[in-house]
Design a protein around this motif. Structure first.
Motif, PDB file in Angstrom:
ATOM      1  N   LEU A 265      35.329  -1.679  32.266  1.00  0.00           N
ATOM      2  CA  LEU A 265      35.644  -0.336  32.769  1.00  0.00           C
ATOM      3  C   LEU A 265      36.047   0.589  31.624  1.00  0.00           C
ATOM      4  CD1 LEU A 265      36.123   1.684  35.033  1.00  0.00           C
ATOM      5  CD2 LEU A 265      38.371   0.637  35.435  1.00  0.00           C
ATOM      6  N   LEU A 266      36.795   0.071  30.673  1.00  0.00           N
ATOM      7  CA  LEU A 266      37.212   0.866  29.515  1.00  0.00           C
ATOM      8  C   LEU A 266      35.992   1.347  28.721  1.00  0.00           C
ATOM      9  CD1 LEU A 266      39.690   1.841  27.903  1.00  0.00           C
ATOM     10  CD2 LEU A 266      39.716  -0.366  26.744  1.00  0.00           C
ATOM     11  N   ALA A 267      35.054   0.456  28.489  1.00  0.00           N
ATOM     12  CA  ALA A 267      33.842   0.833  27.741  1.00  0.00           C
ATOM     13  C   ALA A 267      33.020   1.872  28.515  1.00  0.00           C
ATOM     14  CB  ALA A 267      32.999  -0.414  27.468  1.00  0.00           C
ATOM     15  N   ALA A 268      32.910   1.686  29.840  1.00  0.00           N
ATOM     16  CA  ALA A 268      32.149   2.632  30.659  1.00  0.00           C
ATOM     17  C   ALA A 268      32.794   4.020  30.642  1.00  0.00           C
ATOM     18  CB  ALA A 268      32.045   2.102  32.089  1.00  0.00           C
ATOM     19  N   LEU A 269      34.125   4.066  30.751  1.00  0.00           N
ATOM     20  CA  LEU A 269      34.818   5.357  30.717  1.00  0.00           C
ATOM     21  C   LEU A 269      34.631   6.053  29.368  1.00  0.00           C
ATOM     22  CD1 LEU A 269      38.161   4.480  32.552  1.00  0.00           C
ATOM     23  CD2 LEU A 269      36.533   6.242  33.243  1.00  0.00           C
ATOM     24  N   ARG A 270      34.643   5.275  28.292  1.00  0.00           N
ATOM     25  CA  ARG A 270      34.458   5.884  26.965  1.00  0.00           C
ATOM     26  C   ARG A 270      33.047   6.446  26.801  1.00  0.00           C
ATOM     27  NH1 ARG A 270      37.900   1.202  23.860  1.00  0.00           N
ATOM     28  NH2 ARG A 270      39.876   2.332  23.751  1.00  0.00           N
ATOM     29  N   ARG A 271      32.072   5.823  27.472  1.00  0.00           N
ATOM     30  CA  ARG A 271      30.697   6.356  27.410  1.00  0.00           C
ATOM     31  C   ARG A 271      30.549   7.620  28.245  1.00  0.00           C
ATOM     32  NH1 ARG A 271      29.422   0.708  27.216  1.00  0.00           N
ATOM     33  NH2 ARG A 271      29.395   0.572  29.491  1.00  0.00           N
ATOM     34  N   VAL A 272      31.206   7.647  29.398  1.00  0.00           N
ATOM     35  CA  VAL A 272      31.018   8.742  30.354  1.00  0.00           C
ATOM     36  C   VAL A 272      31.893   9.954  30.010  1.00  0.00           C
ATOM     37  CG1 VAL A 272      31.406   9.362  32.782  1.00  0.00           C
ATOM     38  CG2 VAL A 272      30.261   7.219  32.219  1.00  0.00           C
ATOM     39  N   GLN A 273      33.084   9.703  29.493  1.00  0.00           N
ATOM     40  CA  GLN A 273      34.052  10.776  29.292  1.00  0.00           C
ATOM     41  C   GLN A 273      33.540  11.960  28.451  1.00  0.00           C
ATOM     42  OE1 GLN A 273      37.173   9.970  26.634  1.00  0.00           O
ATOM     43  NE2 GLN A 273      38.397  11.744  27.200  1.00  0.00           N
ATOM     44  N   PRO A 274      32.759  11.754  27.381  1.00  0.00           N
ATOM     45  CA  PRO A 274      32.298  12.906  26.589  1.00  0.00           C
ATOM     46  C   PRO A 274      31.466  13.916  27.377  1.00  0.00           C
ATOM     47  CG  PRO A 274      31.966  10.853  25.372  1.00  0.00           C
ATOM     48  CD  PRO A 274      32.348  10.473  26.760  1.00  0.00           C
ATOM     49  N   PHE A 275      30.978  13.515  28.538  1.00  0.00           N
ATOM     50  CA  PHE A 275      30.153  14.414  29.356  1.00  0.00           C
ATOM     51  C   PHE A 275      30.985  15.188  30.375  1.00  0.00           C
ATOM     52  CE2 PHE A 275      27.418  11.161  27.684  1.00  0.00           C
ATOM     53  CZ  PHE A 275      26.248  11.818  27.366  1.00  0.00           C
ATOM     54  N   SER A 276      32.298  14.949  30.392  1.00  0.00           N
ATOM     55  CA  SER A 276      33.149  15.672  31.342  1.00  0.00           C
ATOM     56  C   SER A 276      33.483  17.057  30.801  1.00  0.00           C
ATOM     57  CB  SER A 276      34.437  14.886  31.594  1.00  0.00           C
ATOM     58  OG  SER A 276      35.198  14.812  30.413  1.00  0.00           O
ATOM     59  N   ASN A 277      33.983  17.907  31.684  1.00  0.00           N
ATOM     60  CA  ASN A 277      34.401  19.251  31.299  1.00  0.00           C
ATOM     61  C   ASN A 277      35.572  19.176  30.325  1.00  0.00           C
ATOM     62  OD1 ASN A 277      36.377  21.673  31.883  1.00  0.00           O
ATOM     63  ND2 ASN A 277      34.325  22.389  32.384  1.00  0.00           N
ATOM     64  N   ASP A 278      35.503  19.942  29.238  1.00  0.00           N
ATOM     65  CA  ASP A 278      36.540  19.852  28.194  1.00  0.00           C
ATOM     66  C   ASP A 278      37.922  20.193  28.713  1.00  0.00           C
ATOM     67  OD1 ASP A 278      34.893  18.967  26.235  1.00  0.00           O
ATOM     68  OD2 ASP A 278      34.586  20.918  25.291  1.00  0.00           O
ATOM     69  N   SER A 279      38.027  21.152  29.607  1.00  0.00           N
ATOM     70  CA  SER A 279      39.347  21.589  30.060  1.00  0.00           C
ATOM     71  C   SER A 279      39.942  20.644  31.095  1.00  0.00           C
ATOM     72  CB  SER A 279      39.284  23.013  30.629  1.00  0.00           C
ATOM     73  OG  SER A 279      38.359  23.063  31.706  1.00  0.00           O
ATOM     74  N   SER A 280      39.128  20.120  32.011  1.00  0.00           N
ATOM     75  CA  SER A 280      39.675  19.254  33.066  1.00  0.00           C
ATOM     76  C   SER A 280      39.610  17.769  32.721  1.00  0.00           C
ATOM     77  CB  SER A 280      38.920  19.479  34.375  1.00  0.00           C
ATOM     78  OG  SER A 280      37.595  18.975  34.277  1.00  0.00           O
ATOM     79  N   ASN A 281      38.571  17.356  31.956  1.00  0.00           N
ATOM     80  CA  ASN A 281      38.375  15.946  31.616  1.00  0.00           C
ATOM     81  C   ASN A 281      38.261  15.061  32.862  1.00  0.00           C
ATOM     82  OD1 ASN A 281      40.020  13.315  29.835  1.00  0.00           O
ATOM     83  ND2 ASN A 281      37.957  14.043  29.490  1.00  0.00           N
TER      84      ASN A 281
END
Length: 374
Positions: A265-281
């Protein structure tokens, strides 16, 4: 007077003490190390006025007693490059100077009057005492310190809360969005007591305790704490104020239980997180059946990401939003193989627990949800 000390032992002690000293100080002498030689033992002290750290080491040779202060920067720079060798200090208190000799040379530095160095606050008689193993304290500080706040309006949130109860010692940290609660059942007190340890002394302990064994004694009153460890002590001013009722924010009766591989789950979140909105994450967690789907999107830059992973889930299909960076921090501060995520509904906090609790402890982390647009 003259004394001789091991170069590597001195360098190690000074490096540890230097973490106390601030780059800017209210008193110039707080930029110094205090040297106090008594009966063939060198006592070293550093302070920032709120935190005082001292340690000691045996001298190989010594011909008297003396007290003086030396500027930290020049001395640290001078001794840190030495290989193991004896260093001799020739102290001239009349001329306020010290000559420091080593195998291939010497240097001299000015010294200051030790009487100008501020005294540490004394702990009141009748102080409360906690005795805890070095490893256990280090483990709990490491697990909690990331969740402390940086909040000028609520300073009580800027430290780690130690709550001593008849059942256990509870170690808590929270910034209002995430919370860590550790219960240590081997430490109890018929007389309840509590204190808030500021982040700086907690960080100092975190660095010291990993190398130090044995038991730690924490003595504290309403304003100060004295933490005695194997080779020294830290005396610090505590954060004053009432810590919020941490139990009231922990939701009870969470029927939706998700068990998943922590590192996966940690690895998956690290892959997906850069695509989230910068302000809300914001990361959307959608769990249904045996599948967890993570979604991140930033429509401002036309970025989206989705990743699915298998899990063990007992509960209703649910979509809930969490701040990606904070969830990554929580998962990074466990050391178990699997985590259990307990959910009630998308508007209530999610609980993250290790699949197996450490011996004689109960560890729980909490993450407040974020609003998602369906």
């Amino acid at each position: 007077m003259r004394f001789t000390v091991s170069s590597t032992a001195l360098s190690s002690k000074l490096n540890a003490l230097s973490r106390v000293i601030n780059s800017k100080n209210s008193l110039p002498i707080l930029s110094d190390f205090l040297f106090d030689i008594q009966d063939n033992v060198l006592h070293l002290t550093a302070s920032d006025s709120e935190n005082v750290m001292n340690t000691h080491l045996e001298l190989t040779e010594c011909d008297g007693n003396a007290r003086f202060a030396i500027g930290n920067h020049d001395l640290l720079e001078a001794v840190k490059g030495f290989s193991e060798q004896p260093i001799t200090f020739d102290v001239n208190l009349q001329e306020n100077a010290v000559k420091i000799s080593y195998q291939n040379g010497m240097f001299s530095l000015p010294i200051e009057n030790a009487d100008e160095f501020p005294q540490a606050q004394m702990i009141n008689e009748g102080a409360h005492v906690i005795t805890i193993s070095s490893n256990l304290l280090a483990e709990n500080i490491n697990r909690s310190i990331f969740a402390t706040a940086q909040d000028e309006l609520r300073p009580v949130m800027n430290g780690i809360y130690f709550d001593l109860t008849p059942e256990c010692l509870v170690v808590v940290a929270s910034d209002g969005h995430k919370l860590v609660r550790n219960k240590i059942f081997t430490i109890q007190s018929e007389q309840p007591a509590a204190f808030i340890l500021p982040k700086k002394p907690a960080s100092l302990l975190k660095n010291i305790l990993q190398k130090d064994g044995g038991d730690i004694e924490i003595r504290f009153d309403e304003r100060n704490a004295q933490i005695n460890y194997g080779e020294g002590q830290i005396i610090c001013r505590l954060i004053e104020g009432r810590y919020p009722n941490y139990n009231s924010v922990i939701p009870q009766g969470n029927p939706n239980i998700l068990t998943i591989d922590r590192l996966g789950l940690l690895a998956a979140l690290r892959r997906v997180q850069p695509f989230s909105n910068d302000s809300s994450n914001l990361i959307r967690f959608h769990v249904e059946g045996g599948t967890l789907q993570l979604d991140a999107e930033d429509y401002d830059f036309s970025k989206t990401a989705t990743e699915r992973m298998s899990c063990d889930y007992n509960g209703q299909p649910m979509s809930i939003g969490f701040k990606g960076a904070s969830f990554i921090e929580i998962l990074s501060n466990f050391d178990c193989q699997e985590v259990i995520i307990q959910l009630a509904d998308p508007s209530r906090a999610g609980l993250v627990l290790p699949s197996e609790q450490p011996e004689n402890q109960d560890v729980l982390m909490l993450m407040m949800p974020m609003l998602i647009n369906d």
